[in-house]
Design a protein around this motif. Sequence first.
Motif, mmCIF file in Angstrom:
data_model
loop_
_atom_site.group_PDB
_atom_site.id
_atom_site.type_symbol
_atom_site.label_atom_id
_atom_site.label_comp_id
_atom_site.label_asym_id
_atom_site.label_seq_id
_atom_site.Cartn_x
_atom_site.Cartn_y
_atom_site.Cartn_z
ATOM 1 N N LYS A 72 0.817 -1.215 0.000
ATOM 2 C CA LYS A 72 0.000 0.000 0.000
ATOM 3 C C LYS A 72 0.848 1.261 0.000
ATOM 4 O O LYS A 72 1.834 1.366 0.734
ATOM 5 N N ALA A 74 1.070 5.412 0.707
ATOM 6 C CA ALA A 74 0.469 6.305 1.705
ATOM 7 C C ALA A 74 -0.740 7.017 1.103
ATOM 8 O O ALA A 74 -0.770 7.316 -0.092
ATOM 9 N N THR A 75 -1.731 7.294 1.937
ATOM 10 C CA THR A 75 -2.979 7.912 1.487
ATOM 11 C C THR A 75 -3.362 9.061 2.423
ATOM 12 O O THR A 75 -3.017 9.044 3.605
ATOM 13 N N ILE A 76 -4.097 10.006 1.875
ATOM 14 C CA ILE A 76 -4.585 11.130 2.679
ATOM 15 C C ILE A 76 -5.738 10.662 3.568
ATOM 16 O O ILE A 76 -6.653 10.001 3.083
ATOM 17 N N THR A 77 -5.676 11.005 4.838
ATOM 18 C CA THR A 77 -6.859 10.892 5.692
ATOM 19 C C THR A 77 -7.498 12.276 5.698
ATOM 20 O O THR A 77 -6.901 13.230 6.181
ATOM 21 N N ARG A 82 -8.998 19.284 3.604
ATOM 22 C CA ARG A 82 -9.022 18.398 2.425
ATOM 23 C C ARG A 82 -10.404 18.378 1.775
ATOM 24 O O ARG A 82 -10.530 18.109 0.576
ATOM 25 N N LEU A 285 11.756 9.249 10.125
ATOM 26 C CA LEU A 285 10.443 8.696 9.797
ATOM 27 C C LEU A 285 10.444 8.124 8.377
ATOM 28 O O LEU A 285 9.759 7.144 8.089
ATOM 29 N N ALA A 286 11.237 8.719 7.515
ATOM 30 C CA ALA A 286 11.287 8.268 6.120
ATOM 31 C C ALA A 286 11.922 6.890 5.980
ATOM 32 O O ALA A 286 11.864 6.285 4.921
ATOM 33 N N GLU A 302 3.579 -1.400 3.995
ATOM 34 C CA GLU A 302 3.582 0.014 3.597
ATOM 35 C C GLU A 302 4.699 0.779 4.301
ATOM 36 O O GLU A 302 5.421 0.222 5.127
ATOM 37 N N ALA A 304 5.730 3.844 6.914
ATOM 38 C CA ALA A 304 5.038 4.398 8.085
ATOM 39 C C ALA A 304 4.691 5.875 7.889
ATOM 40 O O ALA A 304 3.786 6.394 8.531
ATOM 41 N N HIS A 305 5.406 6.559 6.984
ATOM 42 C CA HIS A 305 5.159 7.997 6.822
ATOM 43 C C HIS A 305 3.927 8.262 5.957
ATOM 44 O O HIS A 305 3.349 7.340 5.379
ATOM 45 N N HIS A 311 6.324 18.343 0.157
ATOM 46 C CA HIS A 311 7.141 18.070 -1.034
ATOM 47 C C HIS A 311 6.274 18.036 -2.300
ATOM 48 O O HIS A 311 6.697 18.453 -3.372
ATOM 49 N N THR A 323 12.704 13.560 -2.018
ATOM 50 C CA THR A 323 11.875 12.805 -1.070
ATOM 51 C C THR A 323 12.436 11.393 -0.961
ATOM 52 O O THR A 323 12.797 10.791 -1.974
ATOM 53 N N ASN A 324 12.493 10.891 0.245
ATOM 54 C CA ASN A 324 13.124 9.588 0.469
ATOM 55 C C ASN A 324 12.152 8.430 0.142
ATOM 56 O O ASN A 324 11.117 8.301 0.792
ATOM 57 N N ASP A 371 16.775 14.464 3.514
ATOM 58 C CA ASP A 371 16.409 14.231 4.915
ATOM 59 C C ASP A 371 17.493 13.495 5.701
ATOM 60 O O ASP A 371 17.536 13.580 6.923
HETATM 61 P P1 NAP Z 1 4.182 12.998 6.401
HETATM 62 O O1 NAP Z 1 3.610 12.842 5.054
HETATM 63 O O2 NAP Z 1 4.764 11.751 7.003
HETATM 64 O O3 NAP Z 1 5.281 14.131 6.354
HETATM 65 C C1 NAP Z 1 5.693 14.881 7.470
HETATM 66 C C2 NAP Z 1 7.084 15.455 7.224
HETATM 67 O O4 NAP Z 1 8.050 14.436 7.466
HETATM 68 C C3 NAP Z 1 7.333 15.881 5.783
HETATM 69 O O5 NAP Z 1 6.885 17.178 5.544
HETATM 70 C C4 NAP Z 1 8.832 15.711 5.688
HETATM 71 O O6 NAP Z 1 9.525 16.771 6.349
HETATM 72 C C5 NAP Z 1 9.083 14.471 6.512
HETATM 73 N N1 NAP Z 1 8.978 13.234 5.693
HETATM 74 C C6 NAP Z 1 8.066 12.226 5.815
HETATM 75 N N2 NAP Z 1 8.308 11.274 4.924
HETATM 76 C C7 NAP Z 1 9.381 11.662 4.211
HETATM 77 C C8 NAP Z 1 10.102 11.087 3.134
HETATM 78 N N3 NAP Z 1 9.740 9.914 2.608
HETATM 79 N N4 NAP Z 1 11.160 11.751 2.637
HETATM 80 C C9 NAP Z 1 11.515 12.943 3.148
HETATM 81 N N5 NAP Z 1 10.879 13.537 4.174
HETATM 82 C C10 NAP Z 1 9.824 12.905 4.701
HETATM 83 O O7 NAP Z 1 3.075 13.508 7.435
HETATM 84 P P2 NAP Z 1 1.991 14.700 7.316
HETATM 85 O O8 NAP Z 1 2.548 15.816 6.530
HETATM 86 O O9 NAP Z 1 1.543 14.912 8.689
HETATM 87 O O10 NAP Z 1 0.785 14.057 6.522
HETATM 88 C C11 NAP Z 1 0.571 14.219 5.135
HETATM 89 C C12 NAP Z 1 -0.628 13.376 4.701
HETATM 90 O O11 NAP Z 1 -0.325 12.001 4.879
HETATM 91 C C13 NAP Z 1 -1.888 13.654 5.508
HETATM 92 O O12 NAP Z 1 -2.978 13.846 4.620
HETATM 93 C C14 NAP Z 1 -2.095 12.401 6.336
HETATM 94 O O13 NAP Z 1 -3.457 12.093 6.489
HETATM 95 C C15 NAP Z 1 -1.412 11.338 5.518
HETATM 96 N N6 NAP Z 1 -0.825 10.215 6.295
HETATM 97 C C16 NAP Z 1 -0.967 8.967 5.768
HETATM 98 C C17 NAP Z 1 -0.404 7.878 6.372
HETATM 99 C C18 NAP Z 1 -0.579 6.531 5.733
HETATM 100 O O14 NAP Z 1 -1.193 6.399 4.709
HETATM 101 N N7 NAP Z 1 -0.014 5.490 6.304
HETATM 102 C C19 NAP Z 1 0.363 8.035 7.536
HETATM 103 C C20 NAP Z 1 0.526 9.324 8.050
HETATM 104 C C21 NAP Z 1 -0.065 10.411 7.415
HETATM 105 P P3 NAP Z 1 10.020 18.118 5.617
HETATM 106 O O15 NAP Z 1 8.801 18.754 5.061
HETATM 107 O O16 NAP Z 1 10.631 18.883 6.743
HETATM 108 O O17 NAP Z 1 11.005 17.744 4.567
#
Ligand code: NAP
Length: 402
Positions: A72, A74-77, A82, A285-286, A302, A304-305, A311, A323-324, A371
Amino acid sequence: MKKIQMTTPLVEMDGDEMTRILWKMIKDELILPFVDLKTIYFDLGLPERDKTDDRITVEAAEATKQYGVAVKCATITPNAQRMTEYNLHQMWKSPNGTIRSLLDGTVFRTPITIPSIKPAVKSWQKPITIARHAYGDVYKNVEIRAAQAGTAKLVFEGADGAKEEMVIHEFKGPGVLQGMHNTDKSITSFAHACFKFAIDSKQDLWFSTKDTISKKYDARFREIFDEVFEQYKSDFERLGIEYFYTLIDDAVARVIRSNGGFIWACKNYDGDVMSDMVSTAFGSLAMMTSVLVSPDGKYEYEAAHGTVTRHYYKHLAGETTSTNPMATIFAWSGALRKRGEMDNLPELVNYANQLEDACFDTLNDGIVTKDLVNLMEGIEPKAVSSADFMAAIRERLDRRMA
Ligand code: NAP
Ligand code: MG
């Protein structure tokens, strides 16, 4: 080159934003040139979930039950913001929550570790996997803010009419109270998933609660784990792995002094807090992978991020991003390896291992995404774009597969 064949398809769940972009790059650049990829594709991107009244998520979970292995993106909640951004007609629930409850699964999170990123805890040499029980306790609580003096009671009325009643507290003035629950069924599923994953990954399993204080509630968790373990005992002995229970306080102390390389099963709240601590201590986290395991042995891999929204907006504005993709690549390799093991396809298992090793080669050569730059010690890292990082992995994978 002849492509590696698959017999059973993977359930593929596409997602949103930056991770959706990475998803396509990973498939095009790192998988399709080597594997005759068979998937059953579900688009869990937010527009498609909205269009199908979220039926697509349920269908993807049902397919996972049928085929056994899913990967899977990652998906937007959705939240209020939104709703307007995507012009949604409902604030759909988290797909991960929906899939987890349909599969009755437990989530295992494991960091990807490399020699040049040193964990904050010096003794940790191997990854620590956290298994969080994702049902009940404080997350399904009911609370009352008592405004005055009075009596708080805990009451249970059995379906057969039997009644149990206890005084929680005689309030002399205002205060707060809370009721929570869990079920034998959910705890049992959690235990099965933990023992299965320990056997699967050939690692020790630790479980901790506060049963010295919570003599019925937490003690029930411990009892159920002990009962369920009987079914897995001989497998543990055969593999030379261990299950042990200890108090949460003792577990915390042991974890910090350990060398890593085990699974730590936690109740819902402990798992929430400890997974944040452990992942931060390991670096990024990446670099955190995640797998949902159901009590009957179905797997969904999947990262975890999340969808890395910040980005994505840069990407839309035409900027190059760094992006990582590591955790998303490892979701694919994890799923393909599992499929290979289940279907007895050693070539597919080997490909999954080579793909991960090509990623390690790249990082160990100092080629990284932004990162990771400030986390690396002992080598001079060079930050590149996601596309260049992917190309560097491809070059090394080509050499390994030749
Ligand atoms: P995020 O997507 O995990 O990102 C948060 C911050 O962490 C990013 O802005 C970035 O920092 C850094 N980051 C995370 N993953 C990275 C990667 N692969 N490479 C480089 N930097 C990374 O969390 P969020 O911004 O709180 O959430 C965004 C959306 O994702 C939301 O709509 C949420 O609902 C959804 N979400 C989905 C899942 C899932 O499907 N499992 C889990 C969590 C969140 P910098 O901006 O400082 O570079
Ligand atoms: Mg948390």
